[in-house]
Write a protein that holds these residues in place. Sequence first.
Motif, short mmCIF file in Angstrom:
data_model
loop_
_atom_site.label_atom_id
_atom_site.label_comp_id
_atom_site.label_asym_id
_atom_site.label_seq_id
_atom_site.Cartn_x
_atom_site.Cartn_y
_atom_site.Cartn_z
N PHE A 93 -6.79 -6.84 -19.01
CA PHE A 93 -7.30 -6.13 -17.83
C PHE A 93 -6.18 -5.97 -16.80
O PHE A 93 -5.95 -4.89 -16.27
CB PHE A 93 -8.48 -6.93 -17.25
N ALA A 94 -5.46 -7.07 -16.54
CA ALA A 94 -4.37 -7.05 -15.56
C ALA A 94 -3.28 -6.06 -15.98
O ALA A 94 -2.73 -5.33 -15.14
CB ALA A 94 -3.78 -8.45 -15.38
N ALA A 95 -2.94 -6.04 -17.28
CA ALA A 95 -1.91 -5.11 -17.76
C ALA A 95 -2.36 -3.66 -17.55
O ALA A 95 -1.57 -2.80 -17.14
CB ALA A 95 -1.62 -5.37 -19.24
N HIS A 96 -3.65 -3.39 -17.78
CA HIS A 96 -4.18 -2.03 -17.56
C HIS A 96 -4.08 -1.64 -16.09
O HIS A 96 -3.70 -0.52 -15.76
CB HIS A 96 -5.63 -1.94 -18.06
N VAL A 97 -4.40 -2.59 -15.20
CA VAL A 97 -4.30 -2.31 -13.76
C VAL A 97 -2.82 -2.07 -13.39
O VAL A 97 -2.51 -1.19 -12.59
CB VAL A 97 -4.91 -3.46 -12.92
N ALA A 98 -1.92 -2.84 -14.01
CA ALA A 98 -0.48 -2.68 -13.73
C ALA A 98 -0.01 -1.27 -14.08
O ALA A 98 0.75 -0.66 -13.32
CB ALA A 98 0.32 -3.73 -14.51
N PHE A 99 -0.47 -0.75 -15.23
CA PHE A 99 -0.07 0.62 -15.61
C PHE A 99 -0.68 1.65 -14.66
O PHE A 99 -0.07 2.67 -14.37
CB PHE A 99 -0.42 0.91 -17.07
N ALA A 100 -1.89 1.36 -14.16
CA ALA A 100 -2.50 2.25 -13.16
C ALA A 100 -1.68 2.20 -11.87
O ALA A 100 -1.48 3.22 -11.21
CB ALA A 100 -3.95 1.84 -12.90
N ALA A 101 -1.18 1.00 -11.52
CA ALA A 101 -0.33 0.84 -10.32
C ALA A 101 0.96 1.63 -10.48
O ALA A 101 1.45 2.26 -9.53
CB ALA A 101 -0.02 -0.64 -10.09
N LEU A 102 1.50 1.61 -11.70
CA LEU A 102 2.73 2.35 -12.01
C LEU A 102 2.52 3.84 -11.72
O LEU A 102 3.38 4.51 -11.14
CB LEU A 102 3.13 2.12 -13.47
N LYS A 103 1.35 4.34 -12.10
CA LYS A 103 1.03 5.75 -11.89
C LYS A 103 1.00 6.09 -10.40
O LYS A 103 1.25 7.22 -10.00
CB LYS A 103 -0.33 6.05 -12.54
N GLN A 104 0.69 5.08 -9.56
CA GLN A 104 0.66 5.29 -8.11
C GLN A 104 2.00 4.97 -7.45
O GLN A 104 2.14 5.01 -6.24
CB GLN A 104 -0.43 4.41 -7.47
N GLY A 105 3.00 4.62 -8.29
CA GLY A 105 4.31 4.29 -7.74
C GLY A 105 4.33 2.92 -7.06
O GLY A 105 5.18 2.65 -6.21
N LYS A 106 3.38 2.04 -7.43
CA LYS A 106 3.29 0.73 -6.76
C LYS A 106 3.30 -0.42 -7.76
O LYS A 106 2.70 -1.47 -7.53
CB LYS A 106 2.02 0.69 -5.90
N TYR A 107 3.98 -0.20 -8.87
CA TYR A 107 4.00 -1.24 -9.91
C TYR A 107 4.59 -2.54 -9.37
O TYR A 107 4.02 -3.61 -9.56
CB TYR A 107 4.81 -0.76 -11.12
N LYS A 108 5.73 -2.45 -8.71
CA LYS A 108 6.45 -3.65 -8.27
C LYS A 108 5.59 -4.47 -7.29
O LYS A 108 5.53 -5.69 -7.38
CB LYS A 108 7.79 -3.24 -7.64
N GLN A 109 4.92 -3.78 -6.36
CA GLN A 109 4.07 -4.50 -5.40
C GLN A 109 2.98 -5.27 -6.14
O GLN A 109 2.71 -6.43 -5.85
CB GLN A 109 3.39 -3.53 -4.41
N PHE A 110 2.34 -4.59 -7.12
CA PHE A 110 1.25 -5.24 -7.87
C PHE A 110 1.81 -6.38 -8.72
O PHE A 110 1.26 -7.48 -8.74
CB PHE A 110 0.52 -4.21 -8.74
N HIS A 111 2.91 -6.11 -9.41
CA HIS A 111 3.54 -7.12 -10.28
C HIS A 111 3.88 -8.38 -9.48
O HIS A 111 3.53 -9.49 -9.88
CB HIS A 111 4.81 -6.53 -10.91
N ASP A 112 4.54 -8.20 -8.34
CA ASP A 112 4.94 -9.35 -7.52
C ASP A 112 3.73 -10.13 -7.03
O ASP A 112 3.73 -11.37 -7.04
CB ASP A 112 5.78 -8.90 -6.32
N ALA A 113 2.70 -9.40 -6.61
CA ALA A 113 1.48 -10.06 -6.11
C ALA A 113 0.78 -10.84 -7.23
O ALA A 113 0.30 -11.96 -7.03
CB ALA A 113 0.53 -9.03 -5.50
N MET A 114 0.75 -10.27 -8.43
CA MET A 114 0.13 -10.96 -9.58
C MET A 114 0.93 -12.21 -9.95
O MET A 114 0.36 -13.25 -10.27
CB MET A 114 0.04 -10.03 -10.80
N MET A 115 2.25 -12.10 -9.90
CA MET A 115 3.10 -13.25 -10.25
C MET A 115 2.97 -14.36 -9.22
O MET A 115 3.14 -15.53 -9.53
CB MET A 115 4.56 -12.81 -10.40
N ALA A 116 2.64 -13.99 -7.99
CA ALA A 116 2.50 -14.99 -6.92
C ALA A 116 1.10 -15.59 -6.88
O ALA A 116 0.88 -16.63 -6.26
CB ALA A 116 2.83 -14.35 -5.58
#
Length: 198
Positions: A93-116
């Motif tokens: 589920f998280a990986a799917h949301v990450a790819f959706a974030a990528l589509k919005q140009g916000k992958y890094k923000q989501f990735h960092d928040a998930m890692m934290a």
Amino acid sequence: MIDALKTANAQDKQKQAEASRAAIVAKRKELLDDPSDPVGGNPKGDVTLVEFFDYRCPYCKQVEPAVEAILKEDPKLRIVYKEFPILGKESTFAAHVAFAALKQGKYKQFHDAMMAAKGNITEDSIMNIAADASLDIAKVKADMNAPEIDKVIKRTYDLADTLGVNGTPGFVIGDNLMPGAADLATLKQMVASARKPN
């Protein structure tokens, strides 16, 4: 007897390393240049660090500060994020949301928040993290079920299988595979060795 076992063990490790190096060379294009994979650091960097990770993996979170530190310190380093959800449906589920974030140009923000993120990760907490990372949640819900996302994840699974990455995190730098949590010194050493002219 013990010496013989140690020798056999060392030979096995050597064989595995050689097999993984050959697979890395054979699969270099898929590793470094899959247009569906998120890329960070310097997109035109001279060395690429490829990380196979899962947002629910405690070792991935443990190694994240070292990954961030080396990206900050090394302006010529590129990173390819391989979404490798192997720890259950929340990971997928998280990986799917990450790819959706990528589509919005916000992958890094989501990735960092998930890692934290600390504690148990649920579908609700993932969506809360996405909202906190300023993602458009309606758009996330629309984009996260795109069939191509499953195809990208399947490609990553197949690639990991070929390379012998059977857990997270797994790093590929140059021709070398480093399974497990690597510290900053190890990552730096691998990057330096990949940078050396042959």
